[in-house]
Design a protein around this motif. Structure first.
Motif, PDB file in Angstrom:
ATOM      1  N   MET A  37       0.982  -1.185   0.079  1.00  0.00           N
ATOM      2  CA  MET A  37      -0.256   0.129   0.417  1.00  0.00           C
ATOM      3  C   MET A  37       0.576   0.862   0.079  1.00  0.00           C
ATOM      4  SD  MET A  37      -3.478   0.119   1.327  1.00  0.00           S
ATOM      5  CE  MET A  37      -4.528  -1.474   0.902  1.00  0.00           C
ATOM      6  N   ASN A  38       1.815   1.195  -1.171  1.00  0.00           N
ATOM      7  CA  ASN A  38       2.900   2.821  -0.924  1.00  0.00           C
ATOM      8  C   ASN A  38       2.379   3.306  -1.750  1.00  0.00           C
ATOM      9  OD1 ASN A  38       4.714   0.768  -0.124  1.00  0.00           O
ATOM     10  ND2 ASN A  38       5.528   0.227  -1.841  1.00  0.00           N
ATOM     11  N   ASN A  39       1.594   3.138  -2.319  1.00  0.00           N
ATOM     12  CA  ASN A  39       0.380   4.713  -3.210  1.00  0.00           C
ATOM     13  C   ASN A  39      -0.593   5.176  -2.461  1.00  0.00           C
ATOM     14  OD1 ASN A  39       2.943   4.684  -4.737  1.00  0.00           O
ATOM     15  ND2 ASN A  39       1.578   2.962  -6.190  1.00  0.00           N
ATOM     16  N   VAL A  40      -1.036   4.732  -1.457  1.00  0.00           N
ATOM     17  CA  VAL A  40      -2.693   5.391  -0.564  1.00  0.00           C
ATOM     18  C   VAL A  40      -1.845   6.729  -1.030  1.00  0.00           C
ATOM     19  CG1 VAL A  40      -2.899   5.648   1.253  1.00  0.00           C
ATOM     20  CG2 VAL A  40      -2.448   3.440   1.027  1.00  0.00           C
ATOM     21  N   LYS A  41      -3.540   7.580  -1.253  1.00  0.00           N
ATOM     22  CA  LYS A  41      -3.235   9.260  -0.572  1.00  0.00           C
ATOM     23  C   LYS A  41      -4.412   9.064  -0.363  1.00  0.00           C
ATOM     24  CE  LYS A  41      -4.962  12.727  -4.305  1.00  0.00           C
ATOM     25  NZ  LYS A  41      -5.412  12.742  -5.947  1.00  0.00           N
ATOM     26  N   ARG A  42      -3.970  10.235   0.682  1.00  0.00           N
ATOM     27  CA  ARG A  42      -5.063  10.953   1.066  1.00  0.00           C
ATOM     28  C   ARG A  42      -5.710  11.739   0.565  1.00  0.00           C
ATOM     29  NH1 ARG A  42      -2.161  11.884   6.432  1.00  0.00           N
ATOM     30  NH2 ARG A  42      -2.673   9.998   6.775  1.00  0.00           N
TER      31      ARG A  42
END
Length: 118
Positions: free
Chosen positions: A1-6
């Motif tokens: 899950m390295n590319n999780v955006k908030r």
């Protein structure tokens, strides 16, 4: 899950104590519509939290890289349930003064991040 955006969003509620209580009650786990919860997950939203102070709401969503709110094609049944939920929620919600016509939740801009501070 390295590319999780908030994604952080804001919205106001109708400033009425009784309506605010009802709105909060609709969002308790035991009262949440299961179809809406599933629709949120199906859109690629990994986590979602809503915070409230007075008549102001703040939503934090964590989404994966596949999340595209403009390219989500829910089933007809999911669309119907979403429309019913959104129509019900408008009883409690009011657009921020700077929101575009018909816009509810307005994206917030990050202005500070402790990780980047010296």
């Amino acid at each position: 899950m390295n590319n999780v955006k908030r994604i952080c969003l804001a919205l106001d509620l109708v400033n009425d104590e009784h309506l605010i209580k009802e709105y909060i009650d609709y969002h308790k786990p035991e009262n949440a519509w299961p179809e809406i919860t599933q629709n949120i997950r199906d859109k690629g939203i990994l986590d979602m939290e809503i915070y409230q102070t007075g008549d102001r709401l703040f939503m934090i969503m964590e989404v994966g890289e596949e999340f595209d709110p403009d390219n989500f094609k829910p089933s007809a049944q999911a669309q119907e349930k979403d429309r019913a939920w959104e129509q019900l929620m408008w009883k409690y919600q009011k657009a921020l003064p700077w929101a575009k016509p018909g816009e509810k939740w307005v994206a917030m801009n990050k202005i500070y991040d402790l990780k980047n501070a010296k």
